[in-house]
Design an enzyme around this catalytic site. Structure first.
Site, PDB file in Angstrom:
ATOM      1  N   GLY A  69       0.820  -1.198   0.000  1.00 21.21           N
ATOM      2  CA  GLY A  69       0.000   0.000   0.000  1.00 21.21           C
ATOM      3  C   GLY A  69       0.854   1.247   0.000  1.00 21.21           C
ATOM      4  O   GLY A  69       1.907   1.305  -0.640  1.00 21.21           O
ATOM      5  N   CYS A  70       0.423   2.246   0.746  1.00 19.22           N
ATOM      6  CA  CYS A  70       1.160   3.509   0.787  1.00 19.22           C
ATOM      7  C   CYS A  70       2.445   3.409   1.597  1.00 19.22           C
ATOM      8  O   CYS A  70       3.221   4.374   1.646  1.00 19.22           O
ATOM      9  CB  CYS A  70       0.270   4.612   1.336  1.00 19.22           C
ATOM     10  SG  CYS A  70      -1.078   5.050   0.211  1.00 19.22           S
ATOM     11  N   SER A  71       2.683   2.275   2.231  1.00 19.33           N
ATOM     12  CA  SER A  71       3.943   2.029   2.934  1.00 19.33           C
ATOM     13  C   SER A  71       4.975   1.344   2.040  1.00 19.33           C
ATOM     14  O   SER A  71       6.004   0.885   2.523  1.00 19.33           O
ATOM     15  CB  SER A  71       3.695   1.163   4.176  1.00 19.33           C
ATOM     16  OG  SER A  71       2.761   1.752   5.040  1.00 19.33           O
ATOM     17  N   SER A  72       4.699   1.284   0.740  1.00 20.90           N
ATOM     18  CA  SER A  72       5.524   0.475  -0.167  1.00 20.90           C
ATOM     19  C   SER A  72       6.986   0.903  -0.205  1.00 20.90           C
ATOM     20  O   SER A  72       7.898   0.059  -0.187  1.00 20.90           O
ATOM     21  CB  SER A  72       4.936   0.509  -1.579  1.00 20.90           C
ATOM     22  OG  SER A  72       3.729  -0.205  -1.638  1.00 20.90           O
ATOM     23  N   GLY A 108       3.076   5.644  -1.887  1.00 24.53           N
ATOM     24  CA  GLY A 108       4.394   5.357  -1.343  1.00 24.53           C
ATOM     25  C   GLY A 108       5.443   6.412  -1.634  1.00 24.53           C
ATOM     26  O   GLY A 108       6.455   6.499  -0.946  1.00 24.53           O
TER      27      GLY A 108
END
Length: 373
Positions: free
Chosen positions: A151-154, A334
């Protein structure tokens, strides 16, 4: 165990941009058409959007996109990206390479110095061949490449893997790239999400620091961490099995399968989890938030970041301590925290601590504690 640094950072942002006013005009034009249809069928009308709502809900005023005309066409409301032949360079690889070349230049390295490419993004263009392998071929890097996502933590998750691979000696220099073309997956007819995202690509070069080597104005990565907890509050169902639920599996069905989120729950739950992650991660190194010169947080929501920092510090924190790029770029998934890092570190002094912290679907959180050399 080797010391590890981020020796190069590269950012690529598309030239095309869309203002809130332009996006709202397109959305409201579609709502007018849709409500005319709904009036005939007896369905309840849809509410319109406005710029003030967008700014209050997210803090976003403009976003940059790969292609704007298709998005702003109320009869289409999706970017118009022509298909490319299999032998042609894919759009995601092209976007990743643009940022990668800048990161390599910043690091003073050539592609042949890299022995692993990790392409980590919230939305990949295809499942295989891996975008990272395509990038490897075009750039001329050595070794291997693979894709991943969280997700956006990629980007933060890939940094976690890259740092530990270099620290262990498994690889010497790793290129981490996060090309986020989110607008291709976004439902521009969803009032709750159509305004949030923009496109951007970032890359980082991760390598070991030799004994006695001096690399001024670079960041040593002291530690990294990732955390996950299952939640459906940010979700997309578009995948391999989407077609298998259809009576005709050869008909494309996107309805209900694009990005959706329960914004109020995400705000509350991620705020609590993000603050806890930051305080506990820093405490493991004997640090408090006050000891960290700069925070580069996920660029998703201005109010959420402000609340996370206020809970962590016990008071409000300004742009200098925790810079935001969200207002002009939107949520670039990310890529956001790395853009904030790239644009806001030149004034830091040797020994200053910095913290990358990204959070998103999963739920997921990724962090990296840095120190300026």
């Amino acid at each position: 165990m080797h010391r590890v640094i981020i020796s190069g950072i590269g950012v690529e942002v598309p030239e095309a941009k869309i203002t809130n006013e332009e996006l709202v005009a397109s959305f409201n034009a579609w709502v007018d058409m849709e409500n005319a249809r709904r009036q005939e069928t007896g369905e309840p009308p849809l509410p319109k959007s406005d710029s003030d709502f967008i700014v209050h809900a997210s803090g976003v005023r403009t976003r940059h996109v790969i292609e704007r005309e298709g998005i702003l066409d109320p009869t289409r409301m999706a970017p118009r990206i022509p298909a490319r032949l299999d032998d042609a360079l894919s759009l995601e690889a092209e976007f990743g390479i643009a940022a990668a070349r800048k990161a390599l230049d910043h690091a003073g390295l050539s592609p042949s110095d890299i022995d692993l490419v990790i392409c980590s993004a919230s939305h990949h263009q295809r499942p295989y061949p891996a975008i990272a392998i395509e990038m490897q071929q075009v750039l001329g890097t050595k070794g291997a490449g693979f894709d991943m996502g969280l997700g956006c933590s990629s980007a933060a998750a890939a940094l976690h893997i890259a740092v530990n691979l270099v620290r262990s000696g498994a690889h010497k220099r790793i290129l981490v790239t996060t090309p986020e073309i989110i607008t291709g997956h976004l439902n521009f007819r969803d009032r709750q999400t159509h305004f949030i995202f923009g496109d951007a690509s970032v890359s980082m070069v991760v390598e070991g620091l030799a004994q006695g080597e001096k690399r001024p104005e670079r960041f040593e990565v002291l530690d990294t961490r990732i955390w996950t907890q299952m939640s459906n509050n940010i979700r997309t169902n578009l995948g391999y099995h989407t077609r298998t639920a259809l009576d005709d599996p050869y008909m494309i069905n996107l309805e209900g399968n694009l990005i959706k989120q329960v914004g109020n729950k995400v705000f509350k739950e991620v705020t609590v989890a993000g603050q806890k992650f930051i305080v506990e991660f820093l405490a493991e190194h004997g640090l408090t938030p006050q000891a960290v010169r700069r925070f580069w947080l996920h660029q998703a929501n201005a109010r959420m970041n402000a609340m996370i920092l206020k809970l962590s510090f016990g008071h409000e924190v300004d742009h200098d301590r925790a810079p935001m790029v969200l207002e002009r770029l939107g949520n670039t998934a990310g890529a956001g925290a790395i853009i904030a890092l790239s644009e806001n570190h030149a004034d830091m002094k040797p020994g200053d601590f910095g913290l990358i912290c990204a959070f998103g679907a999963g739920y997921s959180i990724g962090g990296a504690l840095l120190r300026m050399l």
